[in-house]
Design a protein around this motif. Structure first.
Motif, PDB file in Angstrom:
ATOM      1  N   TYR A  26       0.841  -1.205   0.000  1.00  0.00           N
ATOM      2  CA  TYR A  26       0.000   0.000   0.000  1.00  0.00           C
ATOM      3  C   TYR A  26       0.871   1.248   0.000  1.00  0.00           C
ATOM      4  N   TYR A  27       1.874   1.286   0.867  1.00  0.00           N
ATOM      5  CA  TYR A  27       2.718   2.474   0.958  1.00  0.00           C
ATOM      6  C   TYR A  27       3.622   2.614  -0.258  1.00  0.00           C
ATOM      7  N   VAL A  28       4.123   1.512  -0.784  1.00  0.00           N
ATOM      8  CA  VAL A  28       4.961   1.589  -1.983  1.00  0.00           C
ATOM      9  C   VAL A  28       4.152   2.127  -3.162  1.00  0.00           C
ATOM     10  N   ASN A  29       2.954   1.603  -3.352  1.00  0.00           N
ATOM     11  CA  ASN A  29       2.106   2.058  -4.464  1.00  0.00           C
ATOM     12  C   ASN A  29       1.706   3.519  -4.299  1.00  0.00           C
ATOM     13  N   GLN A  30       1.399   3.917  -3.065  1.00  0.00           N
ATOM     14  CA  GLN A  30       1.036   5.309  -2.824  1.00  0.00           C
ATOM     15  C   GLN A  30       2.205   6.242  -3.126  1.00  0.00           C
ATOM     16  N   SER A 119      17.096   7.071 -21.902  1.00  0.00           N
ATOM     17  CA  SER A 119      17.806   7.489 -20.683  1.00  0.00           C
ATOM     18  C   SER A 119      16.825   7.971 -19.628  1.00  0.00           C
ATOM     19  N   LEU A 120      15.823   8.740 -20.054  1.00  0.00           N
ATOM     20  CA  LEU A 120      14.805   9.201 -19.105  1.00  0.00           C
ATOM     21  C   LEU A 120      14.026   8.021 -18.529  1.00  0.00           C
ATOM     22  N   GLY A 121      13.730   7.041 -19.392  1.00  0.00           N
ATOM     23  CA  GLY A 121      13.039   5.844 -18.901  1.00  0.00           C
ATOM     24  C   GLY A 121      13.878   5.093 -17.890  1.00  0.00           C
ATOM     25  N   ASN A 122      15.187   5.029 -18.131  1.00  0.00           N
ATOM     26  CA  ASN A 122      16.070   4.352 -17.182  1.00  0.00           C
ATOM     27  C   ASN A 122      16.169   5.124 -15.871  1.00  0.00           C
ATOM     28  N   ILE A 123      16.166   6.455 -15.970  1.00  0.00           N
ATOM     29  CA  ILE A 123      16.184   7.283 -14.767  1.00  0.00           C
ATOM     30  C   ILE A 123      14.899   7.053 -13.959  1.00  0.00           C
ATOM     31  N   ILE A 124      13.780   6.866 -14.658  1.00  0.00           N
ATOM     32  CA  ILE A 124      12.519   6.578 -13.963  1.00  0.00           C
ATOM     33  C   ILE A 124      12.641   5.278 -13.174  1.00  0.00           C
ATOM     34  N   HIS A 125      13.204   4.243 -13.811  1.00  0.00           N
ATOM     35  CA  HIS A 125      13.373   2.958 -13.121  1.00  0.00           C
ATOM     36  C   HIS A 125      14.277   3.106 -11.889  1.00  0.00           C
ATOM     37  N   LEU A 126      15.372   3.845 -12.048  1.00  0.00           N
ATOM     38  CA  LEU A 126      16.284   4.038 -10.918  1.00  0.00           C
ATOM     39  C   LEU A 126      15.615   4.858  -9.809  1.00  0.00           C
ATOM     40  N   SER A 127      14.846   5.868 -10.210  1.00  0.00           N
ATOM     41  CA  SER A 127      14.138   6.686  -9.207  1.00  0.00           C
ATOM     42  C   SER A 127      13.100   5.854  -8.477  1.00  0.00           C
ATOM     43  N   GLU A 128      12.431   4.970  -9.200  1.00  0.00           N
ATOM     44  CA  GLU A 128      11.471   4.081  -8.555  1.00  0.00           C
ATOM     45  C   GLU A 128      12.167   3.174  -7.539  1.00  0.00           C
ATOM     46  N   GLN A 129      13.340   2.661  -7.913  1.00  0.00           N
ATOM     47  CA  GLN A 129      14.082   1.806  -6.983  1.00  0.00           C
ATOM     48  C   GLN A 129      14.498   2.581  -5.741  1.00  0.00           C
ATOM     49  N   ASP A 130      14.971   3.812  -5.940  1.00  0.00           N
ATOM     50  CA  ASP A 130      15.356   4.639  -4.791  1.00  0.00           C
ATOM     51  C   ASP A 130      14.153   4.908  -3.887  1.00  0.00           C
ATOM     52  N   LEU A 131      13.034   5.243  -4.512  1.00  0.00           N
ATOM     53  CA  LEU A 131      11.836   5.558  -3.737  1.00  0.00           C
ATOM     54  C   LEU A 131      11.344   4.329  -2.976  1.00  0.00           C
ATOM     55  N   LYS A 132      11.325   3.179  -3.645  1.00  0.00           N
ATOM     56  CA  LYS A 132      10.889   1.947  -2.989  1.00  0.00           C
ATOM     57  C   LYS A 132      11.793   1.617  -1.807  1.00  0.00           C
ATOM     58  N   ASN A 209       3.988   8.032   6.417  1.00  0.00           N
ATOM     59  CA  ASN A 209       2.932   8.695   5.642  1.00  0.00           C
ATOM     60  C   ASN A 209       3.482   9.898   4.887  1.00  0.00           C
ATOM     61  N   TYR A 210       4.339  10.656   5.563  1.00  0.00           N
ATOM     62  CA  TYR A 210       4.916  11.857   4.943  1.00  0.00           C
ATOM     63  C   TYR A 210       5.733  11.499   3.702  1.00  0.00           C
ATOM     64  N   LEU A 211       6.598  10.495   3.821  1.00  0.00           N
ATOM     65  CA  LEU A 211       7.438  10.093   2.691  1.00  0.00           C
ATOM     66  C   LEU A 211       6.610   9.521   1.552  1.00  0.00           C
ATOM     67  N   SER A 212       5.466   8.920   1.877  1.00  0.00           N
ATOM     68  CA  SER A 212       4.606   8.318   0.850  1.00  0.00           C
ATOM     69  C   SER A 212       3.663   9.326   0.212  1.00  0.00           C
ATOM     70  N   GLY A 213       3.679  10.557   0.704  1.00  0.00           N
ATOM     71  CA  GLY A 213       2.783  11.565   0.155  1.00  0.00           C
ATOM     72  C   GLY A 213       1.340  11.377   0.586  1.00  0.00           C
ATOM     73  N   ILE A 214       1.147  10.760   1.756  1.00  0.00           N
ATOM     74  CA  ILE A 214      -0.200  10.476   2.259  1.00  0.00           C
ATOM     75  C   ILE A 214      -0.548  11.496   3.341  1.00  0.00           C
ATOM     76  N   ARG A 215      -1.666  12.171   3.155  1.00  0.00           N
ATOM     77  CA  ARG A 215      -2.128  13.129   4.165  1.00  0.00           C
ATOM     78  C   ARG A 215      -3.134  12.425   5.063  1.00  0.00           C
ATOM     79  N   ASP A 216      -2.623  11.897   6.159  1.00  0.00           N
ATOM     80  CA  ASP A 216      -3.470  11.107   7.059  1.00  0.00           C
ATOM     81  C   ASP A 216      -2.844  11.143   8.445  1.00  0.00           C
TER      82      ASP A 216
END
Length: 411
Positions: A26-30, A119-132, A209-216
């Protein structure tokens, strides 16, 4: 009375925590959904596709309407030379021009834009990994706080039962008042630990919640992360090395673009309309014109060689970074694997120690019922149990964090 209030407080808190449960997914998807960075990168890819369409449109014939006029009077012999200005002129023309480029040059331009999107697509994948990784790290931290809180609650409940028994035995003169007070201090210390662990969980949960962008601001109980050590892909298929491949392709394509920039360039143009100085039969000055321009590079003062040298230096830099990251990559993987194995072995030993300490507390409790136990011995046994249990929680959380760091490279 303090124990009763604390126990009621724990029950109320447990009820509020049980009202809703949130999973790691839930938090990863959010976080992925709410991330402005990922949205920005996606929009940059869309913008790059528009650049491809703009490049294609720019190679089509360009048609413009041009109009102008001039009037330069000569008054009493003073004014501009009419040989230069014709006195007056007016024009209204429709012009068209087209630049011809080779098909290979056009393909290289499109390929450069495609590499930029990759390159932008690869940066997206790397950013997703960092965020996860960041979200999972915080989730595990908060989950560890929750386990610590639950353990402290169990200890307070256990000590509460022992306190009731010890109070009765003290009233029966089996134990001294000082023994009871010593045990009561231990109970109160654990109640403070319980309150502190609750506050720590609440803070880390809010940060999640803060890191996931959830206002709760509500309180929820986190479920077990359930992460396992993944099977990592080969280096050739890893997203962490893809950028080095893209950079190599980009440099090769840049060399081709340098070559194409030294090919002959042809531009043709044509116009038609009205162009007159209004001096003689102005109504007849409608017409057309056409022409071309051709540029053939011959000598550039050595610029081409300098561009090649610059690209060679960039390739050397790319290889150095790739070799360095390759060593770091395998060093990290090997280190995490070793640490995970050591943590798993330590957990097995801690579990054995926990069984011994739990058995000792049970034996001490039976001895206390008959008055054959020193209260100091019981407190020592309880403290040993607390130390072992805390070590088990910390080692378990440490193992999950290491697996999270290891799984970061699983893409």
């Amino acid at each position: 009375m303090k124990y009763i209030v604390s126990y009621i407080f724990c029950l109320l808190l447990h009820g509020s925590l049980s009202a809703q449960n949130h999973t790691l997914d839930y938090y990863v998807n959010q976080s992925l959904t709410n991330s402005p960075l990922l949205k920005d990168l996606s929009n940059q890819i869309l913008s790059s596709r528009l650049d491809s369409l703009r490049l294609k449109a720019g190679l089509k014939p360009q048609v413009n309407v041009n109009s102008g006029g001039i009037y330069a009077p000569v008054i009493r012999g003073y004014g501009y030379s009419t040989a230069i200005t014709n006195g007056q002129s007016i024009d209204a023309l429709v012009s068209a021009n087209k630049t011809f480029v080779g098909n290979g040059y056009l393909k290289s331009q499109y390929y450069a834009l495609q590499l930029s999107r990759d390159s932008l697509g690869n940066i997206i994948h790397l950013s997703e990994q960092d965020l996860k990784r960041n979200i999972i790290t915080q989730y595990i931290t908060a989950y560890g706080d929750l386990q610590q809180y639950k353990f402290n609650k169990e200890v307070v409940a256990l000590l509460g039962k022992e306190e009731d028994l010890l109070k009765k035995l003290t009233r029966s003169n089996v134990y001294r008042q000082s023994d009871y007070l010593t045990f009561l201090v231990t109970l109160q210390q654990q109640q403070l630990q319980l309150a502190q662990s609750r506050l720590q969980y609440k803070n880390d949960f809010a940060l999640l919640n803060y890191l996931s962008g959830i206002r709760d601001t509500s309180f929820a109980e986190l479920t077990e992360p359930g992460i396992i050590k993944a099977v990592l892909p080969s280096v050739a298929n890893s997203v962490f090395f893809k950028q080095y491949k893209l950079d190599s392709l980009r440099l090769n394509n840049s060399r081709k673009l340098v070559d194409y920039s030294y090919r002959p360039k042809l531009n043709v143009f044509a116009d038609g309309g009205y162009n007159s100085d209004l001096t003689y039969q102005a109504y007849r000055n409608f017409g057309t014109s056409a022409g071309f321009s051709l540029v053939v590079p011959i000598y550039d003062g050595g610029v081409r060689k300098l561009l090649y040298k610059k690209l060679s230096l960039q390739e050397e830099t790319r290889l150095n970074y790739k070799a360095f990251f390759y060593n770091q990559y395998h060093q990290q993987i090997d280190q995490y694997s070793q640490q995970i194995a050591e943590n798993e072995n330590l957990i097995v030993q801690i579990k054995d120690q926990m069984r011994y300490t739990e058995s000792l507390i049970k034996v001490d409790t039976e001895l206390m019922r008959t008055g054959d136990l020193k209260i100091s011995d019981l407190i020592i046994a309880i403290n040993n149990y607390l130390a072992v249990k805390n070590l088990f929680t910390q080692t378990t959380i440490s193992r999950l964090q290491l697996i999270n760091q290891y799984n970061y490279y699983n893409r």
